[in-house]
Design a protein around this motif. Structure first.
Motif, PDB file in Angstrom:
ATOM      1  N   ASN A 112       0.897  -1.311  -0.040  1.00 43.46           N
ATOM      2  CA  ASN A 112       0.052   0.140   0.099  1.00 43.46           C
ATOM      3  C   ASN A 112       0.794   1.176  -0.125  1.00 43.46           C
ATOM      4  O   ASN A 112       2.054   1.301  -0.149  1.00 43.46           O
ATOM      5  N   ASP A 113       0.294   2.412  -0.038  1.00 44.80           N
ATOM      6  CA  ASP A 113       0.992   3.812  -0.055  1.00 44.80           C
ATOM      7  C   ASP A 113       2.031   3.886   1.357  1.00 44.80           C
ATOM      8  O   ASP A 113       2.921   4.646   1.116  1.00 44.80           O
ATOM      9  N   ALA A 114       1.641   3.088   2.235  1.00 45.72           N
ATOM     10  CA  ALA A 114       2.590   3.302   3.519  1.00 45.72           C
ATOM     11  C   ALA A 114       3.786   2.465   3.298  1.00 45.72           C
ATOM     12  O   ALA A 114       4.694   2.170   4.077  1.00 45.72           O
ATOM     13  N   GLY A 115       3.818   1.544   2.209  1.00 44.08           N
ATOM     14  CA  GLY A 115       4.809   0.647   1.960  1.00 44.08           C
ATOM     15  C   GLY A 115       4.686  -0.797   2.565  1.00 44.08           C
ATOM     16  O   GLY A 115       5.692  -1.521   2.337  1.00 44.08           O
ATOM     17  N   VAL A 116       3.864  -1.003   3.122  1.00 40.31           N
ATOM     18  CA  VAL A 116       3.671  -2.288   3.625  1.00 40.31           C
ATOM     19  C   VAL A 116       2.621  -3.278   2.846  1.00 40.31           C
ATOM     20  O   VAL A 116       2.118  -2.825   2.034  1.00 40.31           O
ATOM     21  N   ILE A 117       2.866  -4.577   3.357  1.00 38.19           N
ATOM     22  CA  ILE A 117       2.096  -5.520   2.487  1.00 38.19           C
ATOM     23  C   ILE A 117       0.628  -5.355   3.024  1.00 38.19           C
ATOM     24  O   ILE A 117       0.008  -5.381   4.144  1.00 38.19           O
ATOM     25  N   GLU A 118      -0.371  -5.427   1.969  1.00 36.61           N
ATOM     26  CA  GLU A 118      -1.522  -5.186   1.868  1.00 36.61           C
ATOM     27  C   GLU A 118      -2.364  -6.380   1.697  1.00 36.61           C
ATOM     28  O   GLU A 118      -3.245  -6.760   2.523  1.00 36.61           O
ATOM     29  N   TRP A 129      -3.612  -5.871   7.694  1.00 36.14           N
ATOM     30  CA  TRP A 129      -3.932  -4.398   8.151  1.00 36.14           C
ATOM     31  C   TRP A 129      -3.703  -4.187   9.492  1.00 36.14           C
ATOM     32  O   TRP A 129      -3.604  -5.078  10.128  1.00 36.14           O
ATOM     33  N   ASN A 130      -3.900  -2.887   9.888  1.00 31.93           N
ATOM     34  CA  ASN A 130      -3.472  -2.352  11.211  1.00 31.93           C
ATOM     35  C   ASN A 130      -2.142  -2.900  11.956  1.00 31.93           C
ATOM     36  O   ASN A 130      -1.904  -3.431  12.865  1.00 31.93           O
ATOM     37  N   ARG A 146       1.301  -2.348  13.337  1.00 40.51           N
ATOM     38  CA  ARG A 146       1.738  -1.675  14.654  1.00 40.51           C
ATOM     39  C   ARG A 146       3.348  -2.361  15.078  1.00 40.51           C
ATOM     40  O   ARG A 146       3.804  -3.263  14.264  1.00 40.51           O
ATOM     41  N   GLU A 147       4.101  -1.639  15.504  1.00 44.74           N
ATOM     42  CA  GLU A 147       5.464  -1.936  15.963  1.00 44.74           C
ATOM     43  C   GLU A 147       5.395  -2.836  17.093  1.00 44.74           C
ATOM     44  O   GLU A 147       4.846  -2.868  18.086  1.00 44.74           O
ATOM     45  N   ARG A 148       6.102  -4.094  16.935  1.00 40.34           N
ATOM     46  CA  ARG A 148       6.615  -5.121  17.569  1.00 40.34           C
ATOM     47  C   ARG A 148       7.972  -5.754  17.716  1.00 40.34           C
ATOM     48  O   ARG A 148       8.375  -5.954  16.706  1.00 40.34           O
ATOM     49  N   LYS A 149       8.513  -5.356  19.075  1.00 43.27           N
ATOM     50  CA  LYS A 149      10.113  -5.839  19.016  1.00 43.27           C
ATOM     51  C   LYS A 149      10.685  -5.179  17.741  1.00 43.27           C
ATOM     52  O   LYS A 149      11.624  -5.770  17.191  1.00 43.27           O
ATOM     53  N   GLY A 150      10.685  -3.941  17.382  1.00 43.49           N
ATOM     54  CA  GLY A 150      11.409  -3.316  16.340  1.00 43.49           C
ATOM     55  C   GLY A 150      10.801  -3.411  14.810  1.00 43.49           C
ATOM     56  O   GLY A 150      11.340  -2.942  14.126  1.00 43.49           O
ATOM     57  N   MET A 151       9.959  -4.299  14.738  1.00 46.64           N
ATOM     58  CA  MET A 151       9.332  -4.565  13.574  1.00 46.64           C
ATOM     59  C   MET A 151       7.793  -3.946  13.367  1.00 46.64           C
ATOM     60  O   MET A 151       7.219  -3.934  14.153  1.00 46.64           O
ATOM     61  N   ARG A 152       7.377  -3.552  12.249  1.00 48.97           N
ATOM     62  CA  ARG A 152       5.892  -3.227  11.930  1.00 48.97           C
ATOM     63  C   ARG A 152       5.358  -4.639  11.261  1.00 48.97           C
ATOM     64  O   ARG A 152       5.604  -5.038  10.363  1.00 48.97           O
ATOM     65  N   VAL A 153       4.369  -4.887  12.062  1.00 51.60           N
ATOM     66  CA  VAL A 153       3.395  -6.119  11.602  1.00 51.60           C
ATOM     67  C   VAL A 153       2.108  -6.042  11.822  1.00 51.60           C
ATOM     68  O   VAL A 153       1.887  -5.121  12.694  1.00 51.60           O
ATOM     69  N   PRO A 154       1.395  -6.696  10.953  1.00 50.31           N
ATOM     70  CA  PRO A 154      -0.126  -6.487  10.908  1.00 50.31           C
ATOM     71  C   PRO A 154      -0.814  -7.112  11.968  1.00 50.31           C
ATOM     72  O   PRO A 154      -0.626  -8.283  12.262  1.00 50.31           O
TER      73      PRO A 154
END
Length: 283
Positions: A211-217, A242-243, A245-253
């Protein structure tokens, strides 16, 4: 005491005993499968994220890794997560039922075990596990954990379908999508790329859209094994995430949905939210 009351008491007691016994058997089977999963774990190398391996990857893939990971952070070796959500039990009409589950993942060699409990009717839960362990795919479902309604394993189709699930869900453990972890990326356009994961004779290919934020949609498969009446039917499939959030230094849905893409339209069958996620790291 009235005979009807006695029979009701006996029936309730028998059901309670079946639930207890079924739970005990199911948990014993889960422990054995997870022991197999852990026994097959291999060292993850490299032990830290090195952005030099991003050179030459499609532009949206490079952007994704730079968005969700940090240079030098440890590579994920294992994950334990818990979900809550709803599962669609209907093959034609929708019949959404609540479920809870936990899932253990090993990133090298790729593997996972998902243990779900679906509330079909009050007092009659279905226990289901999906697994990919040592190159074998497993799908088993049993009412009360005792009475088997599906038991599929051992075929190439089941193995590839379960490895495909591991691959699609790597948005939750994104270091497993790096090229060093056995993934080959190919460009498609500025918002998507195709990836293939190699493990033994299985090599599923998926289309990842960002998506526009650069993460897997979304993650799309041209054909994934859909279980219908205890048979596996290749069917187009899509996962939606979607949704973040940062967990242990990673952004995950934290939210996701799985859907079969039928000629009449998309048929979602799984909607879940991660309530807890715990990571193990290399090194």
């Amino acid at each position: 005491m009235d005979l009807t009351v006695i029979l009701v008491i006996i029936a309730i007691g028998s059901l309670g005993a079946a639930v207890v016994y079924g739970t005990s058997r199911w948990e014993a089977s889960t422990r054995k499968l997870r022991a197999r999963l852990e026994a097959g774990a291999l060292p993850v190398a490299p032990a830290i994220v090195d952005f030099r391996e991003l050179k030459g990857l499609p532009v949206p893939v490079q952007r994704y890794f730079r968005t969700v990971l940090k240079e030098g952070q440890p590579m994920v070796s294992g994950v334990l997560m818990r979900h809550r959500g709803t599962f669609n039990m209907g093959e034609t009409a929708d019949r959404w039922k609540p479920f809870s589950s936990d899932q253990q993942v090993i990133t090298r060699r790729p593997g996972f075990h998902w243990d779900g409990k679906i509330a079909i009717t009050p007092g009659f839960p279905a226990r289901v596990y999906d697994a990919y362990i040592g190159g074998e795919g497993i799908l088993h479902a049993a009412l009360l954990g005792l009475f088997t309604v599906a038991d599929l394993r051992g075929t190439h189709e089941i193995a590839e379908g379960e490895l495909m699930r591991f691959f699609a869900e790597a948005a939750w453990y994104p270091t497993a999508l790096l090229p060093s972890q056995g993934v080959r990326w190919e460009p498609v356009d500025e918002r998507s790329a195709q990836a293939t994961l190699f493990d033994g004779t299985a090599a599923p290919t998926l289309l990842f859209r960002f998506n526009d934020a650069g993460v897997i949609e979304t993650v799309h498969a041209e054909a994934r094994g859909r279980t219908l009446r205890n048979q596996v039917v290749p069917t187009p499939w899509q996962g939606h995430f979607w949704n973040y959030r940062e967990r242990k230094g990673m952004r995950v849905p934290l939210n996701s949905e799985g859907a079969w893409l039928l000629p009449e339209g998309a048929k979602p069958y799984w909607r879940g939210h991660i309530t807890n996620i715990t990571y193990n790291f290399a090194g």
